[in-house]
Design an enzyme around this catalytic site. Structure first.
Site, PDB file in Angstrom:
ATOM      1  N   GLU A 103      15.999   2.959 -10.914  1.00 55.48           N
ATOM      2  CA  GLU A 103      15.494   4.085 -10.569  1.00 55.48           C
ATOM      3  C   GLU A 103      14.800   4.607 -11.633  1.00 55.48           C
ATOM      4  OE1 GLU A 103      16.286   6.692  -7.686  1.00 55.48           O
ATOM      5  OE2 GLU A 103      15.997   9.029  -8.985  1.00 55.48           O
ATOM      6  N   ALA A 136       9.029  17.072  -5.160  1.00 58.44           N
ATOM      7  CA  ALA A 136       8.536  16.867  -3.466  1.00 58.44           C
ATOM      8  C   ALA A 136       7.122  18.487  -3.798  1.00 58.44           C
ATOM      9  CB  ALA A 136       9.756  17.582  -2.700  1.00 58.44           C
ATOM     10  N   ARG A 170      14.105  14.645   2.552  1.00 58.71           N
ATOM     11  CA  ARG A 170      13.355  15.763   3.073  1.00 58.71           C
ATOM     12  C   ARG A 170      12.242  16.151   1.755  1.00 58.71           C
ATOM     13  NH1 ARG A 170      17.133  20.271   4.191  1.00 58.71           N
ATOM     14  NH2 ARG A 170      16.598  20.511   1.757  1.00 58.71           N
ATOM     15  N   GLY A 171      12.768  16.251   0.902  1.00 57.80           N
ATOM     16  CA  GLY A 171      12.529  16.703  -0.768  1.00 57.80           C
ATOM     17  C   GLY A 171      13.553  18.163  -0.559  1.00 57.80           C
ATOM     18  N   ALA A 217      15.114  14.705   7.029  1.00 51.20           N
ATOM     19  CA  ALA A 217      14.593  13.034   6.857  1.00 51.20           C
ATOM     20  C   ALA A 217      14.802  12.151   7.726  1.00 51.20           C
ATOM     21  CB  ALA A 217      15.157  12.587   5.347  1.00 51.20           C
TER      22      ALA A 217
HETATM   23  P1  FAD Z   1      18.071  15.299   5.039  1.00 45.74           P
HETATM   24  O1  FAD Z   1      18.834  14.531   5.267  1.00 45.74           O
HETATM   25  O2  FAD Z   1      17.057  15.413   5.392  1.00 45.74           O
HETATM   26  O3  FAD Z   1      19.005  16.178   4.591  1.00 45.74           O
HETATM   27  C1  FAD Z   1      19.255  18.066   3.952  1.00 45.74           C
HETATM   28  C2  FAD Z   1      20.464  18.674   4.752  1.00 45.74           C
HETATM   29  O4  FAD Z   1      20.311  19.129   6.146  1.00 45.74           O
HETATM   30  C3  FAD Z   1      21.462  17.759   4.385  1.00 45.74           C
HETATM   31  O5  FAD Z   1      22.439  18.943   4.384  1.00 45.74           O
HETATM   32  C4  FAD Z   1      21.996  17.788   6.320  1.00 45.74           C
HETATM   33  O6  FAD Z   1      22.851  17.378   6.363  1.00 45.74           O
HETATM   34  C5  FAD Z   1      20.728  18.702   6.831  1.00 45.74           C
HETATM   35  N1  FAD Z   1      20.653  17.645   7.866  1.00 45.74           N
HETATM   36  C6  FAD Z   1      19.862  16.532   7.433  1.00 45.74           C
HETATM   37  N2  FAD Z   1      19.616  16.370   9.488  1.00 45.74           N
HETATM   38  C7  FAD Z   1      20.588  17.651   9.968  1.00 45.74           C
HETATM   39  C8  FAD Z   1      19.955  17.158  11.886  1.00 45.74           C
HETATM   40  N3  FAD Z   1      19.507  16.603  12.385  1.00 45.74           N
HETATM   41  N4  FAD Z   1      20.788  18.700  12.018  1.00 45.74           N
HETATM   42  C9  FAD Z   1      20.656  19.749  11.414  1.00 45.74           C
HETATM   43  N5  FAD Z   1      21.309  19.668  10.203  1.00 45.74           N
HETATM   44  C10 FAD Z   1      21.089  18.623   9.458  1.00 45.74           C
HETATM   45  N6  FAD Z   1      13.557  14.591  -3.917  1.00 45.74           N
HETATM   46  C11 FAD Z   1      12.478  14.669  -4.973  1.00 45.74           C
HETATM   47  O7  FAD Z   1      11.894  15.617  -4.355  1.00 45.74           O
HETATM   48  N7  FAD Z   1      11.701  13.548  -4.995  1.00 45.74           N
HETATM   49  C12 FAD Z   1      12.916  11.896  -4.654  1.00 45.74           C
HETATM   50  O8  FAD Z   1      11.841  11.408  -5.374  1.00 45.74           O
HETATM   51  C13 FAD Z   1      13.896  12.051  -4.643  1.00 45.74           C
HETATM   52  N8  FAD Z   1      14.969  11.167  -4.966  1.00 45.74           N
HETATM   53  C14 FAD Z   1      16.192  10.927  -4.316  1.00 45.74           C
HETATM   54  C15 FAD Z   1      17.183   9.622  -4.721  1.00 45.74           C
HETATM   55  C16 FAD Z   1      18.183   9.650  -3.703  1.00 45.74           C
HETATM   56  C17 FAD Z   1      18.715   8.807  -4.448  1.00 45.74           C
HETATM   57  C18 FAD Z   1      18.484  11.700  -3.778  1.00 45.74           C
HETATM   58  C19 FAD Z   1      20.111  11.301  -3.253  1.00 45.74           C
HETATM   59  C20 FAD Z   1      18.203  12.704  -3.189  1.00 45.74           C
HETATM   60  C21 FAD Z   1      17.310  12.202  -3.462  1.00 45.74           C
HETATM   61  N9  FAD Z   1      15.836  13.425  -4.016  1.00 45.74           N
HETATM   62  C22 FAD Z   1      14.997  13.632  -4.200  1.00 45.74           C
HETATM   63  C23 FAD Z   1      16.481  14.711  -3.889  1.00 45.74           C
HETATM   64  C24 FAD Z   1      16.492  15.156  -1.867  1.00 45.74           C
HETATM   65  O9  FAD Z   1      15.144  15.447  -1.861  1.00 45.74           O
HETATM   66  C25 FAD Z   1      17.321  16.540  -2.063  1.00 45.74           C
HETATM   67  O10 FAD Z   1      18.977  16.395  -2.012  1.00 45.74           O
HETATM   68  C26 FAD Z   1      17.227  17.308  -0.552  1.00 45.74           C
HETATM   69  O11 FAD Z   1      17.553  18.447  -0.833  1.00 45.74           O
HETATM   70  C27 FAD Z   1      17.496  16.504   1.231  1.00 45.74           C
HETATM   71  O12 FAD Z   1      16.729  15.474   1.053  1.00 45.74           O
HETATM   72  P2  FAD Z   1      17.349  14.731   2.503  1.00 45.74           P
HETATM   73  O13 FAD Z   1      16.219  13.780   2.596  1.00 45.74           O
HETATM   74  O14 FAD Z   1      19.244  14.240   1.911  1.00 45.74           O
HETATM   75  O15 FAD Z   1      17.602  15.183   3.578  1.00 45.74           O
END
Ligand code: FAD
Length: 287
Positions: free
Chosen positions: A17, A51, A108-109, A124
């Site tokens: 990455e 994000a 999600r970000g 997300a």
């Molecule tokens: P989600 O999967 O939406 O989860 C977020 C929260 O919501 C979690 O607590 C989850 O339990 C909860 N949730 C999910 N779905 C539901 C539902 N249906 N109902 C109720 N609650 C729910 N950030 C950046 O800005 N840019 C990047 O390039 C970036 N790259 C990353 C790469 C990796 C490998 C990782 C692990 C993280 C990265 N991040 C990045 C950080 C990420 O954006 C944050 O951790 C963010 O807070 C959550 O994103 P997510 O996609 O995991 O969200």
């Protein structure tokens, strides 16, 4: 090629990455880094962006396109949705398509309290299902959290939410960094019990300087096993020794993960080719 098709071939998927250069560094710095990283011949290289930043995805997409063009390595563009409308995401996907980017990491970000949130995507998983409905040919990965996402109510809720992301169409998962493999193995067990059957890559970050450690704790709440804390205590004030100890610690983690049947390793390179190449060299016969 879709990233998910790289798994199940009897070998461990190994990816890197990188992040786009800071404004003051100049764009050529990332290409110097990539030039060196390309020697590793990873299965893919993913490109992040913040994000909350402006124009982040365009720059990241440009770099991803060049990873394919210049080095013949499959790129993965990160794609966040917290600050985007559906129309904006459609434009980005069209750009990915034109530039030959077939794989993305749907996120999600982080929520920035200073930026008013857009409401088209809440999680997300909303983005995952939107992309899959828009164009099935995209390979879509999702993020996962061995130590539980900071906003989740508890580990059970978090794993159910992860299952929703997989049910929405995520082809494979990439984990947040962690320093204690036992935490990862417990997470894999929870995922299996919840019926999550897609490949899961372990995110490994070699800790090579003291500032990075402080950031890690504040940003993702990673816990430090005592073995790791002792390394920091002993070498924290000696940059070169800490770098070498951080590399050794990461290699040790990876060897153990591979011995325990991990699907893949995703190395957070921090744009440091020396560190990434040293680790890659140490594990090349193990993959
Ligand atoms: P989600 O999967 O939406 O989860 C977020 C929260 O919501 C979690 O607590 C989850 O339990 C909860 N949730 C999910 N779905 C539901 C539902 N249906 N109902 C109720 N609650 C729910 N950030 C950046 O800005 N840019 C990047 O390039 C970036 N790259 C990353 C790469 C990796 C490998 C990782 C692990 C993280 C990265 N991040 C990045 C950080 C990420 O954006 C944050 O951790 C963010 O807070 C959550 O994103 P997510 O996609 O995991 O969200």
């Amino acid at each position: 090629m879709r990233i998910a098709d790289k798994f199940n071939k009897g070998r461990v998927v190994f990816s890197l990455e990188v992040f786009p250069p800071k404004k003051e560094s100049g764009v050529e710095t990332i290409y110097n880094t990539l030039e060196q990283l390309s020697d590793i011949k990873p299965d893919y290289i993913s490109v992040t962006y913040g994000a909350g930043g402006n124009g982040g995805v365009q720059q990241s997409c440009e770099i991803a396109a060049n990873i394919k063009l210049k080095y013949g390595i499959e790129p993965v563009s990160h794609l966040t949705c917290v600050n985007n409308t559906k129309d904006e995401i459609i434009k980005v996907l069209a750009d990915f398509k034109t530039k030959g980017i077939q794989n993305l990491l749907a996120l999600r970000g982080d929520i920035n309290p200073d930026i008013p949130r857009k409401t088209d995507f809440v999680y997300a998983s909303d983005l995952v299902s939107f992309v899959k409905t828009y164009d099935k040919s995209f390979g879509v990965a999702g993020a996962c959290y061995p130590e539980v996402h900071m906003e989740a109510k508890n580990e059970v809720d978090d794993i159910f939410n992860l299952k929703k992301k997989v049910d929405a169409g995520a082809d494979n998962l990439v984990s947040q960094l962690f320093f204690d493999n036992e935490v990862f193995y417990r997470f894999i067990e929870r995922a299996k019990i919840a019926g999550i059957n897609v490949p899961i890559q372990a995110g490994i970050m070699p800790v090579t300087n003291k500032k990075q450690i402080e950031r890690m704790v504040s940003m993702c709440g990673a816990s430090f096993p005592s073995k790791f804390s002792r390394v920091i205590q002993r070498y924290g004030d000696n940059p070169q020794a800490l770098r070498d100890a951080g590399i050794a610690y990461a290699v040790d983690q990876i060897v153990d993960l591979i011995a325990n049947g991990v699907d893949g390793i995703h190395l957070y390179t921090m744009n440091n080719p020396y560190v990434a190449k040293t680790i890659a060299k140490s594990i090349e016969k193990l993959l």
